[in-house]
Design a protein around this motif. Structure first.
Motif, short mmCIF file in Angstrom:
data_model
loop_
_atom_site.label_atom_id
_atom_site.label_comp_id
_atom_site.label_asym_id
_atom_site.label_seq_id
_atom_site.Cartn_x
_atom_site.Cartn_y
_atom_site.Cartn_z
N LYS A 40 0.83 -1.20 0.00
CA LYS A 40 0.00 0.00 0.00
C LYS A 40 0.87 1.26 0.00
CE LYS A 40 -3.57 2.35 2.76
NZ LYS A 40 -4.38 2.28 4.00
N PHE A 41 1.93 1.26 0.79
CA PHE A 41 2.84 2.40 0.83
C PHE A 41 3.49 2.62 -0.53
CE2 PHE A 41 7.26 3.87 1.35
CZ PHE A 41 7.05 5.12 1.92
N LEU A 42 3.97 1.55 -1.14
CA LEU A 42 4.65 1.67 -2.42
C LEU A 42 3.71 2.07 -3.55
CD1 LEU A 42 7.03 -1.43 -2.20
CD2 LEU A 42 7.66 0.99 -1.99
N VAL A 248 4.94 10.70 9.82
CA VAL A 248 3.64 10.74 9.15
C VAL A 248 2.68 9.74 9.77
CG1 VAL A 248 2.45 10.37 6.95
CG2 VAL A 248 4.69 11.51 6.99
N ASP A 249 3.18 8.57 10.11
CA ASP A 249 2.33 7.53 10.70
C ASP A 249 3.19 6.58 11.52
OD1 ASP A 249 0.05 6.11 11.29
OD2 ASP A 249 -0.17 5.19 9.32
N CYS A 258 6.00 -0.07 13.06
CA CYS A 258 6.17 0.44 11.71
C CYS A 258 6.05 1.96 11.73
CB CYS A 258 5.10 -0.12 10.79
SG CYS A 258 4.74 -1.87 11.07
N ILE A 259 6.92 2.62 10.98
CA ILE A 259 6.89 4.07 10.93
C ILE A 259 7.02 4.55 9.49
CG2 ILE A 259 9.40 4.43 11.22
CD1 ILE A 259 8.57 6.74 13.20
N ILE A 260 6.23 5.58 9.17
CA ILE A 260 6.39 6.30 7.91
C ILE A 260 6.86 7.70 8.26
CG2 ILE A 260 5.24 7.23 5.87
CD1 ILE A 260 3.21 4.97 6.07
#
Length: 265
Positions: A40-42, A248-249, A258-260
């Motif tokens: 989803k991120f990609l 961001v998240d 998990c980190i964005i």
């Protein structure tokens, strides 16, 4: 003796880098299905985007998209060779010093890599390197193994897999370390984790048993991989130390923190 900068490098060499060279083929066979939230991120990448996968393993997050440029890097030469046989653009390097110029990567992922670094400073350095290579406004997604493998009464995928291995519920819920392993060259004692059980230590060795069919002879070989499993706020606090980084998240996904984050300037 605790893990410090002087012995961390040797620990990682023995119980991360050398191990992956030895298990690369078997490891690749067990790593085929991409995790949905990474995909989803990609999917945010647009035409012309440059994506870098730091610690790409067998390149399971690479796609057949032709209008996005995908790069991967890994310390393991064996895993990089597997990627090349699949016609992917990969190179060998250490995540502590990426041979990539600054401000050129639009999206970066580093999945299940940071937890193999043995000190907070080394983990922060790797995150800082990822931020350095991002373009302004570029984003990175990082996954690390969580110490907490049971959340809101739900077992992680890692613990659920114990049913396949016929480990009983009592062992599963308690977790254990069945012995300490002494690494003579660097005078460090680390607990050896019992697979598919809860973690009770932050720094430990996790067994990887090679498939017996892949070996010459009858005795399967067990390798011990070093891990630092993360407390709930630990990864966020590391990223907050990077000056030009905006979180961001931050979320929990099947036994991983998990980190964005996004590069500001």
């Amino acid at each position: 003796m605790s893990i410090n900068e002087q012995n961390a490098s040797e620990l990682e060499l023995q119980h991360v880098h050398n191990v992956y060279e030895n298990i690369a083929s078997h490891f690749s066979e067990t790593r085929q299905k991409p995790w949905p939230n990474v995909v989803k991120f990609l999917s945010k990448a647009v035409i012309g985007s440059i994506i870098l996968d730091v610690g790409c393993g067998n390149a399971k997050y690479f796609t057949d998209t032709f209008n996005i440029f995908q790069l991967g890097c890994d310390r393991s030469r064996q895993l990089a060779e597997i990627c090349r046989t699949r016609n992917h653009q990969v190179f060998n390097c250490d995540c502590l010093q990426l041979p990539v110029r600054s401000n050129c990567i639009d999206f970066c992922i580093s999945i299940a890599v940071l937890h193999h670094l043995a000190t907070p400073d080394r983990r922060l350095k790797a995150l800082t390197e990822i931020c350095r290579v991002l373009t302004v406004g570029g984003q990175a997604l990082v996954y690390v193994w969580a110490k907490e493998q049971k959340r809101n009464s739900s077992l992680s995928t890692y613990l659920k897999q114990s049913k396949t291995n016929k480990i009983n519920t009592e062992t599963l819920n308690e977790g254990q370390s069945n012995k300490n392993y002494h690494i003579n060259q660097i005078k460090v004692d680390l607990p050896v984790h019992t697979n598919r059980s809860n973690f009770i230590h932050n720094d430990l060795l996790v067994p990887w048993k090679l498939n017996q069919k892949k070996l010459e002879g009858n005795d399967p070989k067990t390798h011990l991989r070093y891990y630092h499993v993360f407390e709930e706020t630990e990864l966020r606090l590391l990223c907050e130390q990077i000056p030009n980084c905006k979180i961001v998240d931050y979320y929990y996904d099947q036994g991983n923190w998990c980190i964005i984050f996004e590069k500001l300037i």
